[in-house]
Design a protein around this motif. Structure first.
Motif, PDB file in Angstrom:
ATOM      1  N   ASP A  74       0.835  -1.200   0.000  1.00 51.12           N
ATOM      2  CA  ASP A  74       0.000   0.000   0.000  1.00 51.12           C
ATOM      3  C   ASP A  74       0.866   1.246   0.000  1.00 51.12           C
ATOM      4  O   ASP A  74       1.976   1.247   0.532  1.00 51.12           O
ATOM      5  CB  ASP A  74      -0.914   0.013   1.233  1.00 51.12           C
ATOM      6  CG  ASP A  74      -2.058  -0.972   1.076  1.00 51.12           C
ATOM      7  OD1 ASP A  74      -2.732  -0.915   0.038  1.00 51.12           O
ATOM      8  OD2 ASP A  74      -2.258  -1.807   1.977  1.00 51.12           O
ATOM      9  N   GLU A  75       0.316   2.315  -0.578  1.00 52.58           N
ATOM     10  CA  GLU A  75       0.933   3.645  -0.515  1.00 52.58           C
ATOM     11  C   GLU A  75       2.403   3.629  -0.888  1.00 52.58           C
ATOM     12  O   GLU A  75       3.245   4.116  -0.141  1.00 52.58           O
ATOM     13  CB  GLU A  75       0.749   4.240   0.873  1.00 52.58           C
ATOM     14  CG  GLU A  75      -0.707   4.581   1.142  1.00 52.58           C
ATOM     15  CD  GLU A  75      -0.922   5.081   2.571  1.00 52.58           C
ATOM     16  OE1 GLU A  75      -0.114   5.887   3.031  1.00 52.58           O
ATOM     17  OE2 GLU A  75      -1.907   4.651   3.204  1.00 52.58           O
ATOM     18  N   LEU A  76       2.688   3.071  -2.050  1.00 51.61           N
ATOM     19  CA  LEU A  76       4.064   3.104  -2.551  1.00 51.61           C
ATOM     20  C   LEU A  76       4.309   4.464  -3.209  1.00 51.61           C
ATOM     21  O   LEU A  76       3.530   4.897  -4.064  1.00 51.61           O
ATOM     22  CB  LEU A  76       4.255   1.965  -3.551  1.00 51.61           C
ATOM     23  CG  LEU A  76       5.667   1.733  -4.087  1.00 51.61           C
ATOM     24  CD1 LEU A  76       5.830   0.279  -4.516  1.00 51.61           C
ATOM     25  CD2 LEU A  76       6.032   2.648  -5.227  1.00 51.61           C
ATOM     26  N   PHE A 124       7.109   2.565   1.116  1.00 51.84           N
ATOM     27  CA  PHE A 124       5.898   1.767   0.902  1.00 51.84           C
ATOM     28  C   PHE A 124       5.595   0.944   2.136  1.00 51.84           C
ATOM     29  O   PHE A 124       6.454   0.730   2.994  1.00 51.84           O
ATOM     30  CB  PHE A 124       6.030   0.857  -0.340  1.00 51.84           C
ATOM     31  CG  PHE A 124       7.162  -0.133  -0.314  1.00 51.84           C
ATOM     32  CD1 PHE A 124       7.040  -1.356   0.326  1.00 51.84           C
ATOM     33  CD2 PHE A 124       8.358   0.154  -0.958  1.00 51.84           C
ATOM     34  CE1 PHE A 124       8.082  -2.273   0.322  1.00 51.84           C
ATOM     35  CE2 PHE A 124       9.417  -0.753  -0.954  1.00 51.84           C
ATOM     36  CZ  PHE A 124       9.271  -1.978  -0.316  1.00 51.84           C
ATOM     37  N   PRO A 184       4.481   9.038  -9.678  1.00 49.60           N
ATOM     38  CA  PRO A 184       4.877   9.268  -8.282  1.00 49.60           C
ATOM     39  C   PRO A 184       4.561   8.093  -7.361  1.00 49.60           C
ATOM     40  O   PRO A 184       5.095   8.035  -6.263  1.00 49.60           O
ATOM     41  CB  PRO A 184       4.069  10.501  -7.882  1.00 49.60           C
ATOM     42  CG  PRO A 184       2.941  10.588  -8.848  1.00 49.60           C
ATOM     43  CD  PRO A 184       3.334   9.853 -10.089  1.00 49.60           C
ATOM     44  N   GLY A 185       3.696   7.163  -7.802  1.00 46.77           N
ATOM     45  CA  GLY A 185       3.435   6.058  -6.893  1.00 46.77           C
ATOM     46  C   GLY A 185       2.314   5.132  -7.288  1.00 46.77           C
ATOM     47  O   GLY A 185       1.670   5.293  -8.334  1.00 46.77           O
ATOM     48  N   ILE A 186       2.101   4.165  -6.404  1.00 45.91           N
ATOM     49  CA  ILE A 186       1.171   3.058  -6.621  1.00 45.91           C
ATOM     50  C   ILE A 186       0.345   2.881  -5.352  1.00 45.91           C
ATOM     51  O   ILE A 186       0.872   2.997  -4.248  1.00 45.91           O
ATOM     52  CB  ILE A 186       1.966   1.738  -6.835  1.00 45.91           C
ATOM     53  CG1 ILE A 186       2.921   1.846  -8.029  1.00 45.91           C
ATOM     54  CG2 ILE A 186       1.045   0.531  -6.940  1.00 45.91           C
ATOM     55  CD1 ILE A 186       2.275   1.790  -9.370  1.00 45.91           C
ATOM     56  N   ASP A 187      -0.939   2.586  -5.509  1.00 46.48           N
ATOM     57  CA  ASP A 187      -1.788   2.276  -4.363  1.00 46.48           C
ATOM     58  C   ASP A 187      -2.412   0.896  -4.527  1.00 46.48           C
ATOM     59  O   ASP A 187      -2.672   0.447  -5.645  1.00 46.48           O
ATOM     60  CB  ASP A 187      -2.897   3.331  -4.212  1.00 46.48           C
ATOM     61  CG  ASP A 187      -2.348   4.631  -3.647  1.00 46.48           C
ATOM     62  OD1 ASP A 187      -1.665   4.581  -2.613  1.00 46.48           O
ATOM     63  OD2 ASP A 187      -2.577   5.689  -4.260  1.00 46.48           O
ATOM     64  N   GLU A 188      -2.687   0.279  -3.391  1.00 47.38           N
ATOM     65  CA  GLU A 188      -3.445  -0.986  -3.344  1.00 47.38           C
ATOM     66  C   GLU A 188      -2.931  -2.023  -4.324  1.00 47.38           C
ATOM     67  O   GLU A 188      -3.697  -2.569  -5.119  1.00 47.38           O
ATOM     68  CB  GLU A 188      -4.927  -0.701  -3.602  1.00 47.38           C
ATOM     69  CG  GLU A 188      -5.554   0.054  -2.447  1.00 47.38           C
ATOM     70  CD  GLU A 188      -6.990   0.465  -2.734  1.00 47.38           C
ATOM     71  OE1 GLU A 188      -7.748  -0.355  -3.280  1.00 47.38           O
ATOM     72  OE2 GLU A 188      -7.352   1.622  -2.421  1.00 47.38           O
ATOM     73  N   LEU A 189      -1.650  -2.280  -4.262  1.00 40.21           N
ATOM     74  CA  LEU A 189      -1.072  -3.341  -5.088  1.00 40.21           C
ATOM     75  C   LEU A 189      -1.346  -4.681  -4.400  1.00 40.21           C
ATOM     76  O   LEU A 189      -1.046  -4.854  -3.216  1.00 40.21           O
ATOM     77  CB  LEU A 189       0.429  -3.095  -5.236  1.00 40.21           C
ATOM     78  CG  LEU A 189       1.196  -4.010  -6.184  1.00 40.21           C
ATOM     79  CD1 LEU A 189       2.443  -3.285  -6.699  1.00 40.21           C
ATOM     80  CD2 LEU A 189       1.595  -5.325  -5.555  1.00 40.21           C
ATOM     81  N   ARG A 190      -1.933  -5.626  -5.154  1.00 36.45           N
ATOM     82  CA  ARG A 190      -2.220  -6.943  -4.581  1.00 36.45           C
ATOM     83  C   ARG A 190      -1.750  -8.054  -5.516  1.00 36.45           C
ATOM     84  O   ARG A 190      -2.137  -8.110  -6.686  1.00 36.45           O
ATOM     85  CB  ARG A 190      -3.736  -7.116  -4.345  1.00 36.45           C
ATOM     86  CG  ARG A 190      -4.282  -6.233  -3.234  1.00 36.45           C
ATOM     87  CD  ARG A 190      -3.721  -6.583  -1.854  1.00 36.45           C
ATOM     88  NE  ARG A 190      -4.203  -5.682  -0.807  1.00 36.45           N
ATOM     89  CZ  ARG A 190      -3.629  -4.513  -0.474  1.00 36.45           C
ATOM     90  NH1 ARG A 190      -2.548  -4.076  -1.108  1.00 36.45           N
ATOM     91  NH2 ARG A 190      -4.131  -3.786   0.505  1.00 36.45           N
TER      92      ARG A 190
END
Lengths: 149, 149
Positions: free
Chosen positions: A85-87, A137, B82-88
């Protein structure tokens, strides 16, 4: 062996460091992120990056390399991660940089369905040689519980 | 050239596919994720993975490779993320799998401070040859606005 029971919430760990080489930045980008600004100084000069910078996914991979070597050495009973999350790629990473990888355990939760399993969340922060944070992250990690004696 | 103005919220795009080879899974894991279950079938057999599976970061890298080749070909005026959220990592990825990469634009926002810049969020879903989703994440992407005529 480090089990779920051995994890202290709030504990900070320094996992190690790695050097970023121009050769590896280009090799990773050619294979996995061939956007012009990750392939040449000339293309990067026309962007925010200014000069050749590492793919953000390469920074993640280098970070995982440092963490994996540390947890394998410590025999942490980890079972992989369901997600992140929140990378945030906070600043560019350039060839010649040295990255330092730190982690902090945010919380831990025993599994409700599997008595031999738990999970914890850890916030990873990567800083460069100037102490500037370049990547942050939060990972969810699965880990074995200590077997009953 | 594809600019901020050309992006349609809700639009789905198929970026392409890639094959997962055993050689590349091992090469990536040795370098960036040397946990036992990413290095041998024997160690993986004692875990949830069952047999040798790709590092989650390797799946991300392969996914980025597919996306980057597509956006470079389409000349999308992207400026990095700038980023990534909720990577699963939803399911394991195994050597021999074929990965299909799809994206859907979630929303887009013009920059408040920079008139030549915008950002959009896109949800990427990676499925394997059986149509099973193996990876999903939401990226924030920076992109140029169309220059005034």
């Amino acid at each position: 062996m480090i089990y779920f029971e051995d994890l202290d919430v709030g504990k900070q760990t320094f996992f190690g460091s790695c050097d970023v080489t121009r050769e590896e930045v280009l090799e990773f980008a050619r294979k996995y992120d061939p956007q012009p600004f990750h392939l040449s100084d000339e293309a990067a000069a026309r962007t925010y990056f200014g000069r050749l910078s590492a793919s953000g996914w390469h920074t993640c991979a280098m970070t995982m390399g440092v963490i994996a070597r540390a947890v394998v050495k410590d025999e942490q009973a980890g079972l992989g991660s369901p997600g992140i999350d929140e990378l945030r790629w906070l600043k560019p990473v350039y060839p010649g940089d040295t990255l330092h990888v730190n982690g902090r355990i945010v919380d831990k939760t025993p599994s409700r369905s599997k008595p031999d399993l738990g999970s914890f969340r850890t916030q990873t922060t990567v800083t460069n040689q100037d102490g500037v944070a370049v990547l942050r992250f939060t990972s969810i990690v699965l880990i074995r519980r200590r077997p009953a004696a």
